[in-house]
Each structure stands twice: as C-alpha cells, then as structure tokens.
Design an enzyme around this catalytic site. Sequence first.
Site, PDB file in Angstrom:
ATOM      1  N   LYS A 125      25.049   6.464   3.604  1.00 50.34           N
ATOM      2  CA  LYS A 125      24.640   5.370   2.699  1.00 50.34           C
ATOM      3  C   LYS A 125      25.298   5.572   1.338  1.00 50.34           C
ATOM      4  CE  LYS A 125      20.058   4.892   4.815  1.00 50.34           C
ATOM      5  NZ  LYS A 125      18.640   5.311   4.701  1.00 50.34           N
ATOM      6  N   CYS A 171      17.945   4.955  -2.810  1.00 49.90           N
ATOM      7  CA  CYS A 171      17.545   5.545  -4.093  1.00 49.90           C
ATOM      8  C   CYS A 171      18.512   6.618  -4.597  1.00 49.90           C
ATOM      9  CB  CYS A 171      16.137   6.121  -3.986  1.00 49.90           C
ATOM     10  SG  CYS A 171      15.900   7.203  -2.577  1.00 49.90           S
ATOM     11  N   ARG A 197      -3.551  -2.315   9.560  1.00 53.24           N
ATOM     12  CA  ARG A 197      -4.428  -1.190   9.190  1.00 53.24           C
ATOM     13  C   ARG A 197      -4.994  -1.365   7.781  1.00 53.24           C
ATOM     14  NH1 ARG A 197       0.111   1.019  11.534  1.00 53.24           N
ATOM     15  NH2 ARG A 197       1.175   1.205   9.530  1.00 53.24           N
ATOM     16  N   SER A 198      -4.249  -2.023   6.920  1.00 51.06           N
ATOM     17  CA  SER A 198      -4.673  -2.153   5.518  1.00 51.06           C
ATOM     18  C   SER A 198      -5.348  -3.491   5.222  1.00 51.06           C
ATOM     19  CB  SER A 198      -3.467  -2.028   4.583  1.00 51.06           C
ATOM     20  OG  SER A 198      -2.881  -0.778   4.722  1.00 51.06           O
ATOM     21  N   GLN A 201      16.426  16.228  -3.021  1.00 47.87           N
ATOM     22  CA  GLN A 201      15.544  15.063  -2.933  1.00 47.87           C
ATOM     23  C   GLN A 201      14.077  15.469  -2.786  1.00 47.87           C
ATOM     24  OE1 GLN A 201      19.065  12.694  -0.580  1.00 47.87           O
ATOM     25  NE2 GLN A 201      17.041  11.774  -0.420  1.00 47.87           N
ATOM     26  N   THR A 229       0.814  -1.223   0.000  1.00 44.59           N
ATOM     27  CA  THR A 229       0.000   0.000   0.000  1.00 44.59           C
ATOM     28  C   THR A 229       0.843   1.267   0.000  1.00 44.59           C
ATOM     29  OG1 THR A 229      -0.048  -0.221   2.391  1.00 44.59           O
ATOM     30  CG2 THR A 229      -1.980  -1.039   1.191  1.00 44.59           C
ATOM     31  N   GLY A 230       2.164   1.149   0.063  1.00 49.72           N
ATOM     32  CA  GLY A 230       3.039   2.324   0.153  1.00 49.72           C
ATOM     33  C   GLY A 230       3.411   2.881  -1.214  1.00 49.72           C
ATOM     34  N   ARG A 276      21.661  -4.056   3.716  1.00 51.73           N
ATOM     35  CA  ARG A 276      22.498  -3.597   2.595  1.00 51.73           C
ATOM     36  C   ARG A 276      23.996  -3.791   2.813  1.00 51.73           C
ATOM     37  NH1 ARG A 276      19.418   2.055   1.849  1.00 51.73           N
ATOM     38  NH2 ARG A 276      17.546   1.233   0.827  1.00 51.73           N
ATOM     39  N   VAL A 297       6.364   3.022  -2.691  1.00 55.11           N
ATOM     40  CA  VAL A 297       7.218   2.104  -3.457  1.00 55.11           C
ATOM     41  C   VAL A 297       6.433   0.845  -3.822  1.00 55.11           C
ATOM     42  CG1 VAL A 297       9.325   0.712  -3.416  1.00 55.11           C
ATOM     43  CG2 VAL A 297       9.332   2.994  -2.389  1.00 55.11           C
ATOM     44  N   HIS A 341      14.668  12.669  -7.775  1.00 58.04           N
ATOM     45  CA  HIS A 341      15.793  13.259  -7.052  1.00 58.04           C
ATOM     46  C   HIS A 341      16.829  13.769  -8.062  1.00 58.04           C
ATOM     47  CE1 HIS A 341      14.013  11.687  -3.521  1.00 58.04           C
ATOM     48  NE2 HIS A 341      14.962  10.904  -3.057  1.00 58.04           N
TER      49      HIS A 341
END
Length: 340
Positions: free
Chosen positions: A217, A133, A42-43, A160, A14-15, A102, A17, A246
């Site tokens: 990062k 990203c 919630r979803s 960004q 639901t986000g 990562r 991404v 970005h």
Amino acid sequence: MGRKTFSVAVAGATGAVGELMIQVLQERDFPVGEIRYLASSRSAGKTLKWKGEDIPVQELTRDSFKGVDIALFSAGGGRSLEFAPAAAEAGAVVVDNSSAFRMEADVPLVVPEVNAGDIAQYTRRGIIANPNCTTIIMIVALKPLHDFAKVRRVVVSSYQSSSGAGAKAMAELIKQTRDWVGERDLEVSAFKHQLLFNVIPHVDSFTDNGYTKEEMKMHNETRKMLHDNEIQVSATCVRVPVLTAHSEAVSIETERPITPEKARELLGAAPGVEVLDDPASSTYPMPLFVAGKDTCYVGRIRKDYTVPNGLCFWVVGDQLRKGAATNAIQIAEILARDYL
Ligand code: NAP
Ligand code: 3JN
C-alpha cells in the site's frame, strides 16, 4: 442566513476510527445538520453521544443513506465494497477509510496537504478514498521534499502501534500488560504473536513478492497521490507495543541534491508538519507525545552518507487522527466548502 448544514452518516461508528471521526467532527465544528451512526447488528440499539445527546446506533444496510450528504466509512473493506456504492447511489459522497477503492482509477485518493485538487474527481463514482494511515504519515513529509528535489526512491521501516489494528487490538495490549503484572497467562488473538515485550515484522497479510499488503500500500498509494509512477517505495512494516501513533524511519534518494538544512526549512513551512529536531537536547518526535495530535512531527533529519543524493528522517503521526479520522474530516470540509 444560517450556515449551510449537512447530513452526515458514520459507518463503523463504534470502532476506533469511527468514534474518533465523531469526536473530530465536533472538535472542528463541522456543519452537521443530522448525524447518523451505523455499525453491525451487534451494536444496533446502543447509543453514542453527539454534542451531549444520545444517538442510537443503527444497523448498516443498503437503505441507511437516504437523505445523507456525506457518508464516512470505517467499517472495514468488505463493508465498504458492499455498502459504499449504495450510499453513493442514494446521493451521498462517500469518504472511505478502507483499501477497497483506493487504487481504482476513477476514485480519488486524497491527503489534502498533498493532492487536494484530486477531490474534484469524486463525481465519477461518488467515492473518495482515504489512504492507508502509514502512507499518510509518510507522504505529508515526503511531499515538500518531492516538490523541491524529486524523490526517486524511498526505503522506510514503520513502527506501528496496536490501535492501528483496531480498538480490540489496543485493548489486548493493555490486557497483556495487566495480565503480565498479575502473573496470569497472556491471551494472544489480535496479532499472530504476543505483542507485549515484542516487535512483529508483519502488518496485514503477505503477498507473493514477500512484502505484506501494508508494505505494498505504501508503494502503490504514494505513486498514485504524487502522480508519479516511477517513484519506488520499499517498506518494512512492523508492529510495536505502543498504544497509539505510528513512527517511521525514512531514507530517500532524490534527483536533485537537498541538504538537511533545506529539508528542515521546507518541512518547517509545510502544512500538517512540524519539525522537532534537536539531537543535542534529545529532541525528536515520539509516539507517546504525538498521540492525540493532528500534526505529523519530523526529526532526526540528516544526510544519508551512503548514497549521492540521500536524506534520512524520522516521522511520527497519530494514525487514528491524521492517518484516518482527521484526514477524512479534512476531505469532508473541502467537499462542504467547495463542492456540495
Ligand atoms: P475497529 O475498531 O475494529 O472497528 C470496526 C468498526 O466496523 C466497528 O464500528 C464495527 O461495528 C464495524 N463493523 C464491523 N463489522 C461490521 C458489519 N458487518 N456491518 C457493519 N459494521 C461493521 O476498527 P478500526 O480501527 O476503527 O478500523 C476500521 C477500518 O478503518 C479498518 O478496517 C480500515 O479499513 C480503516 N482504517 C483503520 C485505521 C487505523 O489506524 N485503525 C487507519 C486507517 C484506516 P461493531 O462495533 O458493531 O462490530
Ligand atoms: O495496521 C495498521 O496499523 C493500519 C491498518 C489499516 C487497515 C486495517 C484493516 C484493513 C487497513 C488500511 O487502512 O489499509 C485495512 C484496509 O485495507 O482497508
């Protein structure tokens, strides 16, 4: 014989991404046999479309992954830490958009245009990490220049967009705009300060060395993907009142000299990159026109006259697409084609 298909789970469906991963799977005709949408409690019960059909969203739990071949995670690092190992344990290959894994030595961190070969390492943990990203957008342009001239130092400032902080943050910038026009008080919750009419030199939290996590990062992930622990990246990450995509102003120093003409030639031939560079006609990439595209666009290529082997450029990419969803689906495509 029909095409081999895969059971695909989207955690964080639901986000910002997650929704785009669902769209990109369809756009690129990924061979999906079964699709599973997972999000918070919630979803649960909401539905999201898959090729016109309503698919219910289920609560993400450790039991969500039975029979799943590929699990695409974009529900934040905490959820990745908690549920990605369970997904791998159940037999799925996880492609994780968060920073949770990562920098782990036994988890490959992959941008296909840069280090597709590292995908083979997925068997160690069953997890492949999708980079940050802002780092992805920079590294697709850095890679061909590095291969030719060996990049030693990078100084980068990012610009960004609000959607980098998620769907609610983008909605807040739109609401601030509406409320300003309507002469109402502005609500500020997604960022530390009002973003409308502002720039905020603060993305993610601060670390002990004065840089933010987002900035570190860029340093750490660039080194890992280029397999080069000597390259230095000094980043200043800045939030700007843009909805999507970005932008980054990048200055590099290289071991061997590289002319702007050579850089333009290399970038023009590089996968995932397009050169838009004609100052005379005011042609350079801008986020308004890059949003919605999978390619990263490079312009303002010029010699950095302040150092011996220096080059400056400007790169813009849609951080929800190439910076997250598209990169994850490209990895899934290689898994499906070569490994599963
Ligand atoms: P977002 O729009 O805020 O979406 C967050 C997603 O995570 C939603 O689907 C949400 O479900 C789900 N979620 C939150 N808490 C959960 C829980 N307790 N259990 C299960 N699901 C939960 O954020 P986003 O921009 O899509 O980013 C998601 C993650 O992707 C980030 O945290 C980051 O690690 C990574 N990422 C983002 C970007 C970017 O440009 N935005 C780029 C690269 C990587 P509900 O709707 O049910 O709350
Ligand atoms: O703020 C941005 O523009 C990019 C945000 C990325 C992000 C947001 C929350 C958590 C990340 C990321 O991908 O690095 C994370 C994370 O650390 O997982």
